[in-house]
Design an enzyme around this catalytic site. Structure first.
Site, PDB file in Angstrom:
ATOM      1  N   LYS A  25      -9.671   2.084  -1.877  1.00 25.86           N
ATOM      2  CA  LYS A  25      -9.809   1.531  -0.518  1.00 25.86           C
ATOM      3  C   LYS A  25     -11.115   2.008   0.124  1.00 25.86           C
ATOM      4  O   LYS A  25     -11.407   3.220   0.138  1.00 25.86           O
ATOM      5  CB  LYS A  25      -8.605   1.981   0.314  1.00 25.86           C
ATOM      6  CG  LYS A  25      -8.537   1.413   1.710  1.00 25.86           C
ATOM      7  CD  LYS A  25      -7.263   1.923   2.393  1.00 25.86           C
ATOM      8  CE  LYS A  25      -7.063   1.387   3.784  1.00 25.86           C
ATOM      9  NZ  LYS A  25      -5.839   1.947   4.417  1.00 25.86           N
TER      10      LYS A  25
ATOM     11  N   CYS B  42      -5.063  -3.027   3.305  1.00 25.81           N
ATOM     12  CA  CYS B  42      -4.636  -2.754   4.686  1.00 25.81           C
ATOM     13  C   CYS B  42      -5.787  -2.786   5.703  1.00 25.81           C
ATOM     14  O   CYS B  42      -6.299  -3.854   6.020  1.00 25.81           O
ATOM     15  CB  CYS B  42      -3.860  -1.434   4.722  1.00 25.81           C
ATOM     16  SG  CYS B  42      -2.756  -1.322   6.149  1.00 25.81           S
TER      17      CYS B  42
ATOM     18  N   GLU C 192       0.833  -1.208   0.000  1.00 31.78           N
ATOM     19  CA  GLU C 192       0.000   0.000   0.000  1.00 31.78           C
ATOM     20  C   GLU C 192       0.876   1.269   0.000  1.00 31.78           C
ATOM     21  O   GLU C 192       1.872   1.332   0.730  1.00 31.78           O
ATOM     22  CB  GLU C 192      -0.850   0.001   1.289  1.00 31.78           C
ATOM     23  CG  GLU C 192      -1.742   1.207   1.454  1.00 31.78           C
ATOM     24  CD  GLU C 192      -2.406   1.268   2.842  1.00 31.78           C
ATOM     25  OE1 GLU C 192      -1.799   0.814   3.838  1.00 31.78           O
ATOM     26  OE2 GLU C 192      -3.537   1.783   2.928  1.00 31.78           O
TER      27      GLU C 192
HETATM   28  N1  LIG Z   1      -2.736   1.954   6.481  1.00 33.02           N
HETATM   29  C1  LIG Z   1      -3.614   1.311   7.218  1.00 33.02           C
HETATM   30  O1  LIG Z   1      -4.728   1.011   6.788  1.00 33.02           O
HETATM   31  C2  LIG Z   1      -3.168   0.956   8.596  1.00 33.02           C
HETATM   32  C3  LIG Z   1      -4.122   0.000   9.297  1.00 33.02           C
HETATM   33  C4  LIG Z   1      -3.700  -0.273  10.700  1.00 33.02           C
HETATM   34  O2  LIG Z   1      -2.704   0.221  11.177  1.00 33.02           O
HETATM   35  C5  LIG Z   1      -4.555  -1.154  11.514  1.00 33.02           C
HETATM   36  O3  LIG Z   1      -5.606  -1.589  11.052  1.00 33.02           O
HETATM   37  O4  LIG Z   1      -4.154  -1.441  12.653  1.00 33.02           O
END
Ligand SMILES: NC(=O)CCC(=O)C(=O)O
Length: 264
Positions: A111, A146, A40
């Site tokens: 996303k 993510c 990502e």
């Molecule tokens: N970039 C993200 O989506 C980080 C997600 C995260 O840190 C978490 O779900 O814990």
């Protein structure tokens, strides 16, 4: 199928252009793989909120151009991770790109679940609305990014649309690494699908990254897991195992949909 997950380091000391060149070279080195995956927001770093606006690019911008050339040079399907996408109306999205071995952009996914609660991505970026699957010659990818990993209903919708390989580029922080591994395995077990989860190494904006990219099979077994540093994780598996697992242990057929509201 042979898949390579490029767990590239995203450190503040390196420019976006330099990292883009390195990523393209790493993709080219994967010639012979069927599918290559990047993480990502690897151009800026997922936590480098201040950089999103300036680095935002269109879907046919410099990252697509470099990745399309690298994918066609290597002859691979490339999930090029996500970029800060500047949409025509000016909104910035966290958008994943899938590129064919001919270098064509075959899918993009904005996303859906933005991370940060009342700051960062959650306020700086727009939210996607559409789950996306991508048919490959012998299987189907389901796309998530993510923080999406925490929302099983998105993955179920991908499975309902035929996904057998759930690809999750991420910029997951070290401090929640235990959640990352647990959630990747949970999604694989409950959806009886392969999970290919590719994170970043390095540290940016004061946030050390977890690394530990992971490939899980439809039975929840970890086929391969990276370490903490920059690494290319390569794994071979048979997508037909998805149908075989669903046939042998047909839990997905026992879903009960449309439940009534809980009684108080
Ligand atoms: N970039 C993200 O989506 C980080 C997600 C995260 O840190 C978490 O779900 O814990």
């Amino acid at each position: 199928m042979r898949a390579s997950l490029i767990q590239i380091a995203v450190d503040e000391g390196e420019s976006v252009e330099s990292r883009r060149r390195r990523a393209a070279a790493l993709v080219r080195e994967q010639a012979g793989a069927d599918l290559v995956v990047l993480p990502e927001l690897w151009t800026t770093g997922a936590f480098a909120f201040d950089a999103f606006q300036a680095a935002a690019e269109t879907l046919d911008g410099p990252t697509y151009e470099a990745m399309a050339k690298a994918a066609s040079d290597a002859g691979v399907w490339l999930h090029a991770g996500s970029i800060p996408e500047c949409a025509p109306e000016g909104t910035v999205y966290n958008t994943s790109l899938v590129i064919s071995p001919a270098g064509d952009l075959v899918a993009s996914y904005r996303k859906i679940h933005r991370f940060g609660f009342d700051r960062g991505e959650a306020v700086l970026m727009g939210a996607g609305r559409e789950p996306v699957t991508v048919p490959l010659p012998d299987t189907t990818l389901g796309l998530a990014t993510c923080y999406d990993l925490r929302f099983p209903e998105l993955f179920r919708s991908l499975v309902d649309a035929g996904a057998e390989i759930l690809v999750v580029p991420a910029g997951w922080p070290e401090r929640r690494r235990a959640h990352w591994t647990l959630l990747a395995r949970a999604r694989a077990v409950e959806d009886q699908a392969f999970v290919l989860a590719c994170g970043t190494a390095g540290a940016h904006a004061g946030v050390p990254q977890a690394g530990h990219s992971i490939v899980v099979d439809p039975w929840g077994e970890v086929l391969a897991e990276a370490g903490h540093d920059e690494e290319v994780l390569t794994v071979e598996f048979d997508p037909a195992e998805v149908a075989a697992t669903r046939e042998r242990f047909p839990a997905l057929k026992d879903r009960v949909l449309g439940l009534e509201s809980p009684r108080h």
